[in-house]
Motif scaffolding. Structure first.
Motif, PDB file in Angstrom:
ATOM      1  N   TRP A  62      -8.833  17.873 -16.976  1.00  0.00           N
ATOM      2  CA  TRP A  62      -8.050  17.629 -15.768  1.00  0.00           C
ATOM      3  C   TRP A  62      -6.931  18.649 -15.689  1.00  0.00           C
ATOM      4  CZ3 TRP A  62      -8.546  14.275 -11.712  1.00  0.00           C
ATOM      5  CH2 TRP A  62      -7.452  14.217 -10.819  1.00  0.00           C
ATOM      6  N   THR A  63      -6.900  19.417 -14.604  1.00  0.00           N
ATOM      7  CA  THR A  63      -5.878  20.467 -14.509  1.00  0.00           C
ATOM      8  C   THR A  63      -4.912  20.293 -13.343  1.00  0.00           C
ATOM      9  OG1 THR A  63      -7.451  21.782 -13.261  1.00  0.00           O
ATOM     10  CG2 THR A  63      -7.287  22.228 -15.629  1.00  0.00           C
ATOM     11  N   THR A  64      -5.229  19.424 -12.400  1.00  0.00           N
ATOM     12  CA  THR A  64      -4.347  19.247 -11.233  1.00  0.00           C
ATOM     13  C   THR A  64      -3.003  18.679 -11.677  1.00  0.00           C
ATOM     14  OG1 THR A  64      -6.335  18.545 -10.070  1.00  0.00           O
ATOM     15  CG2 THR A  64      -4.266  18.328  -8.878  1.00  0.00           C
ATOM     16  N   PRO A  65      -1.894  19.333 -11.321  1.00  0.00           N
ATOM     17  CA  PRO A  65      -0.582  18.805 -11.731  1.00  0.00           C
ATOM     18  C   PRO A  65      -0.274  17.502 -10.999  1.00  0.00           C
ATOM     19  CG  PRO A  65      -0.324  20.752 -10.339  1.00  0.00           C
ATOM     20  CD  PRO A  65      -1.787  20.576 -10.552  1.00  0.00           C
ATOM     21  N   LEU A  66       0.330  16.553 -11.754  1.00  0.00           N
ATOM     22  CA  LEU A  66       0.714  15.279 -11.129  1.00  0.00           C
ATOM     23  C   LEU A  66       2.193  15.333 -10.810  1.00  0.00           C
ATOM     24  CD1 LEU A  66      -1.017  12.629 -13.441  1.00  0.00           C
ATOM     25  CD2 LEU A  66      -1.758  13.407 -11.230  1.00  0.00           C
ATOM     26  N   ARG A  67       2.547  16.003  -9.736  1.00  0.00           N
ATOM     27  CA  ARG A  67       3.973  16.061  -9.370  1.00  0.00           C
ATOM     28  C   ARG A  67       4.395  14.682  -8.920  1.00  0.00           C
ATOM     29  NH1 ARG A  67       2.543  20.668  -7.069  1.00  0.00           N
ATOM     30  NH2 ARG A  67       2.252  19.656  -5.075  1.00  0.00           N
ATOM     31  N   LYS A  68       5.652  14.319  -9.193  1.00  0.00           N
ATOM     32  CA  LYS A  68       6.151  13.018  -8.790  1.00  0.00           C
ATOM     33  C   LYS A  68       6.248  12.993  -7.275  1.00  0.00           C
ATOM     34  CE  LYS A  68       9.512   9.963 -10.989  1.00  0.00           C
ATOM     35  NZ  LYS A  68       9.649   8.828 -10.200  1.00  0.00           N
ATOM     36  N   SER A  69       5.669  12.002  -6.629  1.00  0.00           N
ATOM     37  CA  SER A  69       5.714  11.946  -5.163  1.00  0.00           C
ATOM     38  C   SER A  69       7.083  11.486  -4.704  1.00  0.00           C
ATOM     39  CB  SER A  69       4.643  11.003  -4.633  1.00  0.00           C
ATOM     40  OG  SER A  69       4.757   9.768  -5.269  1.00  0.00           O
ATOM     41  N   THR A  70       7.496  11.908  -3.526  1.00  0.00           N
ATOM     42  CA  THR A  70       8.843  11.565  -3.046  1.00  0.00           C
ATOM     43  C   THR A  70       8.883  10.152  -2.508  1.00  0.00           C
ATOM     44  OG1 THR A  70       8.211  12.505  -0.956  1.00  0.00           O
ATOM     45  CG2 THR A  70       9.512  13.910  -2.422  1.00  0.00           C
ATOM     46  N   GLY A  71       9.757   9.327  -3.093  1.00  0.00           N
ATOM     47  CA  GLY A  71      10.037   8.013  -2.497  1.00  0.00           C
ATOM     48  C   GLY A  71       8.993   6.947  -2.719  1.00  0.00           C
ATOM     49  N   ALA A  72       7.830   7.322  -3.255  1.00  0.00           N
ATOM     50  CA  ALA A  72       6.770   6.309  -3.300  1.00  0.00           C
ATOM     51  C   ALA A  72       6.805   5.481  -4.559  1.00  0.00           C
ATOM     52  CB  ALA A  72       5.413   6.981  -3.149  1.00  0.00           C
ATOM     53  N   SER A  73       7.618   5.855  -5.563  1.00  0.00           N
ATOM     54  CA  SER A  73       7.605   5.042  -6.799  1.00  0.00           C
ATOM     55  C   SER A  73       8.932   4.378  -7.072  1.00  0.00           C
ATOM     56  CB  SER A  73       7.230   5.900  -7.976  1.00  0.00           C
ATOM     57  OG  SER A  73       8.009   7.064  -7.977  1.00  0.00           O
ATOM     58  N   ILE A  91       0.844  -1.191   0.000  1.00  0.00           N
ATOM     59  CA  ILE A  91       0.000   0.000   0.000  1.00  0.00           C
ATOM     60  C   ILE A  91       0.879   1.241   0.000  1.00  0.00           C
ATOM     61  CG2 ILE A  91      -0.208   0.008   2.535  1.00  0.00           C
ATOM     62  CD1 ILE A  91      -2.926   1.279   2.211  1.00  0.00           C
ATOM     63  N   LYS A  92       0.461   2.239  -0.789  1.00  0.00           N
ATOM     64  CA  LYS A  92       1.193   3.513  -0.791  1.00  0.00           C
ATOM     65  C   LYS A  92       0.636   4.346   0.353  1.00  0.00           C
ATOM     66  CE  LYS A  92       3.458   3.930  -5.057  1.00  0.00           C
ATOM     67  NZ  LYS A  92       2.936   2.998  -6.065  1.00  0.00           N
ATOM     68  N   TYR A  93       1.469   4.673   1.297  1.00  0.00           N
ATOM     69  CA  TYR A  93       1.026   5.445   2.452  1.00  0.00           C
ATOM     70  C   TYR A  93       1.516   6.873   2.255  1.00  0.00           C
ATOM     71  CZ  TYR A  93      -0.175   6.311   7.353  1.00  0.00           C
ATOM     72  OH  TYR A  93      -0.742   6.789   8.519  1.00  0.00           O
ATOM     73  N   ASN A  94       0.650   7.692   1.676  1.00  0.00           N
ATOM     74  CA  ASN A  94       1.074   9.001   1.181  1.00  0.00           C
ATOM     75  C   ASN A  94       1.569   9.958   2.243  1.00  0.00           C
ATOM     76  OD1 ASN A  94       0.573   8.481  -1.560  1.00  0.00           O
ATOM     77  ND2 ASN A  94      -1.608   8.731  -1.185  1.00  0.00           N
ATOM     78  N   ILE A  95       1.001   9.864   3.426  1.00  0.00           N
ATOM     79  CA  ILE A  95       1.405  10.785   4.490  1.00  0.00           C
ATOM     80  C   ILE A  95       2.900  10.685   4.768  1.00  0.00           C
ATOM     81  CG2 ILE A  95       1.158  11.233   6.956  1.00  0.00           C
ATOM     82  CD1 ILE A  95      -1.201  12.261   5.711  1.00  0.00           C
ATOM     83  N   ARG A  96       3.440   9.481   4.645  1.00  0.00           N
ATOM     84  CA  ARG A  96       4.877   9.325   4.868  1.00  0.00           C
ATOM     85  C   ARG A  96       5.642   9.255   3.553  1.00  0.00           C
ATOM     86  NH1 ARG A  96       6.377   8.919  10.080  1.00  0.00           N
ATOM     87  NH2 ARG A  96       5.153   7.681  11.527  1.00  0.00           N
ATOM     88  N   GLY A  97       4.932   9.272   2.445  1.00  0.00           N
ATOM     89  CA  GLY A  97       5.608   9.157   1.152  1.00  0.00           C
ATOM     90  C   GLY A  97       6.302   7.821   0.982  1.00  0.00           C
TER      91      GLY A  97
END
Lengths: 234, 237
Positions: B226-237, B66-72
């Motif tokens: 769709w206008t929200t930018p998809l910034r690369k998340s830190t560490g999650a990929s 699971i990707k836990y976004n709060i902690r990236g």
């Protein structure tokens, strides 16, 4: 699946329970229930009584018929061995099929306890597999671990950890010995059933030889003594 | 290799949730001891876990990433299938303590961001309905235990739902707390603290919407651009 040929009957002969009912070999909800109960309770490491598991199944016969399959599944899928701890076979502990390969398999919170246990087991082993409690605590004091005081790494309640938790978890065995009615009773600690399953004497020898900077061969007599004692018990 | 898999599953059960770093720390000595090749890439690890999962799923246990976004971070979570707050492995706890778990879970899940300030976890609200109220020190101990198990996480003065709750209790959470806890319409999995459409505010998993937007440029929910930018998340990929 039931066959009436004599060959099949004799093959299955040793699976028939005393009350005449055959053990279950298919995984049903009750099997899952028993398995889950045991898995849920195995983390605490406290022995599991057959009568406690009964609540998940209801009928004692249903339980008895499924236990062999549950034990089999625990071993084959999880490497967990369901071991009876007394002759009646009504109480079990779950041990691992192999010792841990590294301390990383433990959580950070568990590591101090494990280290303390290892020290104690090593000392018991080196002192002939049986040591008086006062002598054990004396050894720990030499390492600045005072059982009645809080320790920076090992935490508070060290005495309770050793005398209650480790004993309940079957890591240590506690024996009382009174030479005569006029003497004070002495308390001894030995390796418990769980320690014998989860640690090997050879591991302890490796640890001791590194700790004391000695050749492992120097511990051969200890090894032999420990194994002989185990053989006697069996 | 079977020995390695079984040792690994026991370690996962013990930890409850693991990062890739922890997985590597466990697998390196383990594979070394049993002389097998260690899965090194994320794909290899996922395949390895997939094989283990196949053998335990029918027994009510599961290993999920699971990707836990709060902690990236992405975590591997060990959990029971079909669990509810009453059936999680809270063995050795009293009825009042189990009730505290359920109440705390419900309280956090009913907040928009699925978090509460840390001191709210010890509020009188949790005590007054019980005949045997818990001591604050015991509540602190329990909360610590549940954070270690991954049911909750304490981050920067707030208590959040933890990765294990999101995996093990996803059905309970999305059924009972559907105000704020939703499933991503693209993959049907629980989605939290993730990308929202700027028009309709519906949430999607970053990976799901990224894949979708490779073929189309509208929101799957409201069909606006769709206008929200998809910034690369830190560490999650």
């Amino acid at each position: 699946m039931a066959s009436t040929s004599r060959a099949a009957r004799s093959q299955n002969g040793n699976l028939w329970e005393p009350d005449g009912s055959q053990p279950i070999t298919e995984i049903d909800d009750k099997v899952r229930g028993i398995l889950n109960y045991i898995l849920d309770h195995s983390a605490e490491k406290i022995p599991i009584k057959e009568k406690d598991i009964l609540a998940t199944v209801g009928d004692k016969r249903d339980l008895v018929r499924r236990l062999p399959l549950v034990g089999n599944l625990l071993a084959r899928k999880f490497g967990i061995i369901l071991k009876p701890i007394d002759a009646s076979g009504k109480t079990f502990i779950c041990t691992a099929e192999t010792p841990m390969a590294s301390i990383h398999e433990l959580t950070p919170a568990q590591r101090p306890q494990y280290t303390l246990l290892y020290l104690i087991l090593m000392y018991i082993f080196l002192r002939g597999n049986r040591i008086e409690d006062t002598k054990l605590y004396g050894m720990l004091e030499m390492l600045n671990i005072v059982v009645d005081e809080e320790h920076g790494y090992f935490g508070p309640n060290i005495r309770k950890l050793i005398e209650e938790t480790f004993v309940k978890q079957q890591y240590l065995k506690r024996e009382r010995s009174q030479l005569s009615a006029y003497d004070d009773a002495k308390v001894y600690f030995l390796w418990g059933l769980r320690s014998k399953a989860e640690f090997s004497y050879e591991q302890v020898v490796q640890f001791a030889s590194r700790l004391f900077n000695q050749n492992p061969i120097n511990f051969d007599s200890h090894l032999k003594m420990a194994k002989d004692l185990d053989n006697q018990e069996d | 290799m079977e020995l390695v898999k079984r040792s690994f599953i026991r370690a996962c059960k013990n930890h409850s949730y693991l990062s890739y770093q922890m997985i590597d720390e466990i697998l390196t000595p383990l594979c070394d001891a049993h002389k097998v090749r260690k899965p090194t890439s994320k794909e290899a690890i996922k395949a390895f876990v997939g094989e283990i999962n196949d053998s335990i799923n029918n027994l009510g246990q599961t290993l999920d990433f699971i990707k836990y976004n709060i902690r990236g971070e992405e975590y591997l979570v060990y959990s029971k299938t079909d669990a509810t707050p009453d059936t999680v492995a809270n063995t050795g706890l009293t009825a009042e303590e189990c009730q505290y778990f359920s109440k705390l879970l419900d309280r956090i899940a009913s907040e928009e961001d699925c978090r509460i300030p840390w001191n709210a976890a010890y509020s009188e609200h949790f005590l007054h309905t019980s005949s045997k109220p818990l001591k604050k020190s015991r509540m602190q101990q329990l909360l610590q235990k549940w954070c270690n198990m991954g049911y909750f996480q304490e981050i920067d003065e707030s208590i959040y739902l933890g990765p294990r709750s999101l995996v093990e209790l996803s059905f309970y959470l999305s059924s009972n707390h559907s105000d704020y806890i939703k499933n991503c319409t693209l993959c049907k999995g629980l989605v939290m603290w993730d990308i929202r459409c700027s028009s309709c505010q519906i949430q999607f998993h970053r990976e799901c919407i990224h894949k979708y937007l490779q073929k189309r440029d509208i929101c799957p929910s409201c069909s606006n651009l769709w206008t929200t930018p998809l910034r690369k998340s830190t560490g999650a990929s």
